[in-house]
Design an enzyme around this catalytic site. Structure first.
Site, PDB file in Angstrom:
ATOM      1  N   TYR A  60      36.134  41.053  59.448  1.00 53.17           N
ATOM      2  CA  TYR A  60      35.500  41.948  58.915  1.00 53.17           C
ATOM      3  C   TYR A  60      36.214  43.516  58.905  1.00 53.17           C
ATOM      4  O   TYR A  60      36.614  43.752  60.007  1.00 53.17           O
ATOM      5  CB  TYR A  60      34.077  42.105  59.327  1.00 53.17           C
ATOM      6  N   GLU A  62      35.355  46.727  57.010  1.00 49.51           N
ATOM      7  CA  GLU A  62      34.608  47.590  56.085  1.00 49.51           C
ATOM      8  C   GLU A  62      35.490  48.970  56.541  1.00 49.51           C
ATOM      9  O   GLU A  62      35.541  49.291  57.526  1.00 49.51           O
ATOM     10  CB  GLU A  62      33.270  47.765  56.233  1.00 49.51           C
ATOM     11  N   ASP A 206      42.960  49.824  31.248  1.00 45.34           N
ATOM     12  CA  ASP A 206      42.800  48.362  32.161  1.00 45.34           C
ATOM     13  C   ASP A 206      43.962  47.625  31.476  1.00 45.34           C
ATOM     14  O   ASP A 206      43.781  47.154  30.614  1.00 45.34           O
ATOM     15  CB  ASP A 206      41.394  48.036  31.787  1.00 45.34           C
ATOM     16  N   THR A 232      43.752  43.370  37.036  1.00 52.60           N
ATOM     17  CA  THR A 232      43.728  42.195  37.938  1.00 52.60           C
ATOM     18  C   THR A 232      45.127  41.824  38.468  1.00 52.60           C
ATOM     19  O   THR A 232      46.052  42.448  38.012  1.00 52.60           O
ATOM     20  CB  THR A 232      43.391  40.931  36.829  1.00 52.60           C
ATOM     21  N   LYS A 235      47.023  37.567  36.523  1.00 47.96           N
ATOM     22  CA  LYS A 235      47.336  37.314  35.253  1.00 47.96           C
ATOM     23  C   LYS A 235      48.834  37.311  34.985  1.00 47.96           C
ATOM     24  O   LYS A 235      49.397  36.543  35.959  1.00 47.96           O
ATOM     25  CB  LYS A 235      46.420  38.180  34.373  1.00 47.96           C
ATOM     26  N   ARG A 241      43.620  35.626  42.649  1.00 47.92           N
ATOM     27  CA  ARG A 241      42.536  36.130  41.735  1.00 47.92           C
ATOM     28  C   ARG A 241      41.842  37.340  42.358  1.00 47.92           C
ATOM     29  O   ARG A 241      40.867  37.046  43.367  1.00 47.92           O
ATOM     30  CB  ARG A 241      41.679  34.873  41.699  1.00 47.92           C
TER      31      ARG A 241
HETATM   32  C1  LIG Z   1      40.604  39.569  32.553  1.00 48.60           C
HETATM   33  C2  LIG Z   1      40.211  41.037  32.538  1.00 48.60           C
HETATM   34  C3  LIG Z   1      39.230  41.563  33.041  1.00 48.60           C
HETATM   35  C4  LIG Z   1      38.643  40.922  34.123  1.00 48.60           C
HETATM   36  O1  LIG Z   1      38.937  40.367  35.122  1.00 48.60           O
HETATM   37  P1  LIG Z   1      38.013  39.317  36.218  1.00 48.60           P
HETATM   38  O2  LIG Z   1      38.946  39.194  37.192  1.00 48.60           O
HETATM   39  O3  LIG Z   1      37.828  38.002  35.209  1.00 48.60           O
HETATM   40  O4  LIG Z   1      36.756  40.056  36.427  1.00 48.60           O
HETATM   41  C5  LIG Z   1      38.917  42.886  32.841  1.00 48.60           C
HETATM   42  N1  LIG Z   1      39.694  43.802  31.892  1.00 48.60           N
HETATM   43  C6  LIG Z   1      40.537  42.886  31.210  1.00 48.60           C
HETATM   44  C7  LIG Z   1      41.098  43.541  29.959  1.00 48.60           C
HETATM   45  C8  LIG Z   1      40.702  41.609  31.250  1.00 48.60           C
HETATM   46  O5  LIG Z   1      41.764  41.156  30.511  1.00 48.60           O
END
Ligand SMILES: *Cc1c(COP(=O)(O)O)cnc(C)c1O
Length: 421
Positions: A60, A62, A206, A232, A235, A241
């Protein structure tokens, strides 16, 4: 060139829980035997897997390095600081928060740090490439904030910066969000920065999908000149993940407070360790080659599909993904195309295409991409073969025998590119 051969260590699971072991083994076989084209997926290295499976899970922590609410954090501080320092260096960021549990929670924290309930922000429509967490009505982002959605130009099926500027001037949003989940073209982040400055909006991106391309210069990296960038890490960045927020120094305190104690409890230090490994890997010259190859492969796959009579949204790709209009191409709904390819051992997801007249759960196309196949060591010539498998399968949606023959050809083809053994 073939991918590495990583050995998974599952001895204890094998002995203790054979049902679970079998499920994992079958999933590994599925990943190895099929052509994986889902553009948001990737295959991680053994080092990333080991970090995620480490005893860091037990702690933990935090708070943040040096300011924890629990004792015994001297080594998790080292782990988290490694991840933070590498993230800052990799992305050219002034500040990195590596605690968000995934992409959507990272977005939630970014909104929480910048907006009040009911504030207006601009995001892209889901049906034209935006993410659920970019203001869709079923998502918290559309329920808690007043989201105004922009779309694409009908002619080019690309971003129309003048239309976005007009909308921004009219709506005076608190924040403008760029970066998408199903947009096959480059994004002009500098233009978004200008629009934000013109209307006094927080400038946020994002880059969940394109992070691996941004850190290697294959796509423009918005981090050095944007206020807040979420991503993320699983990807194109090819890590665990999870999620992350990068921001300017002036947003540091608000972002950190939004993540913890604002939204989350204890950070997942084992996953943060996986991020530290992933960022180190992404700084290697081999990763830059990887990112370049992803795009070369996407273009090669696009060429093969176009030659085979397919219609692609915006006519092609600049990045790692393509949107195939399967209705126009083969008179197949996206769902039917997805199931047909599935039977042939080729994995993709049904997806809306720009200005889709069908519904998101029954759209007109599929979304495919090259990050996984490129990780396995495939190049342009292999993409031609992959394209031929796709075309062959889509021509025979009702012929199960033919699809099963393609499936075994696909398996044989994939055996030439081993990764996990
Ligand atoms: C995949 C994705 C997310 C979400 O990611 P998770 O890990 O599945 O919550 C957010 N924004 C964009 C643009 C994405 O492609």
């Amino acid at each position: 060139m073939t991918g590495p051969k990583y050995q998974m260590h599952l001895d204890a699971i094998k002995q203790y829980d054979p049902d679970l072991f079998n499920a994992i083994e079958h999933e590994k076989k599925r990943q190895m035997d099929g052509i994986e084209l889902i553009p948001s997926e990737n295959l991680v290295s053994q080092a990333v897997l080991e970090a995620m499976g480490s005893i860091l899970n037990n702690k933990y922590s935090e708070g943040y390095p040096g300011k924890r609410y629990y004792g015994g954090n001297e080594f998790t501080d080292v782990v988290e600081n490694l991840a933070i320092d590498r993230a800052k260096k990799l992305f050219g960021a002034q500040h990195a928060n590596v605690q968000p549990l995934s992409g959507s929670p990272a977005n939630m924290a970014a909104y929480y740090a910048t907006m009040e309930h009911g504030d207006t922000f601009l995001g892209m429509k889901l049906t034209e490439g935006g993410h659920l967490s970019h203001g869709h009505p079923v998502n918290f982002s559309g329920k808690w904030f007043h989201n105004v959605q922009y779309g694409l130009d009908r002619e080019t099926e690309m971003l129309d910066y003048d239309a976005i500027r007009k909308l921004a001037i009219q709506e005076k949003p608190k924040l403008i969000l760029s970066g998408y989940t199903a947009y096959p073209r480059s994004i002009d982040f500098k233009e978004f920065r200008k629009i934000c400055d013109e209307v006094g909006a927080v400038c946020m991106a994002d880059i969940a999908h394109i992070a691996g391309l941004c850190v290697t210069g294959v796509h423009e990296n918005p981090v050095p000149f944007f206020d807040i960038v979420t991503t993320t890490t699983h990807k194109t960045l090819r890590g665990p993940r999870s999620g992350m927020i990068l921001c300017k120094e002036e947003w540091k305190e608000k972002i950190d407070k939004a993540v913890f104690p604002g939204l989350q409890g204890g950070p997942h230090e084992h996953i943060i360790a996986g991020k530290a490994v992933c960022f180190k890997e992404a700084m290697e010259p081999a990763f830059a080659e990887y990112a370049k190859q992803i795009v070369k492969n996407a273009k090669a796959l696009a060429d093969e599909l176009l030659a085979g009579g397919c219609t692609l949204a915006s006519g092609g790709t600049d990045n790692h993904l393509l949107l195939v209009n399967t209705i126009k191409s083969k008179n197949l709904a996206g769902k039917q195309a997805e199931t047909t390819l599935d039977k042939a051992g080729i994995y993709c997801n049904k997806n809306t295409i720009p200005f889709d007249e069908r519904k998101p759960w029954d759209p007109s196309g599929i979304r495919i991409g090259t990050p996984v196949l490129t990780t396995r060591g495939m190049q342009e010539s292999e993409m031609k073969e992959v394209g031929r498998f796709i075309l062959e399968a889509l021509d025979k949606p009702n012929d199960d025998a033919a699809l099963s023959r393609i499936r075994s050809d696909v398996k044989e083809f994939c055996a030439g590119y081993p990764f996990y053994v």
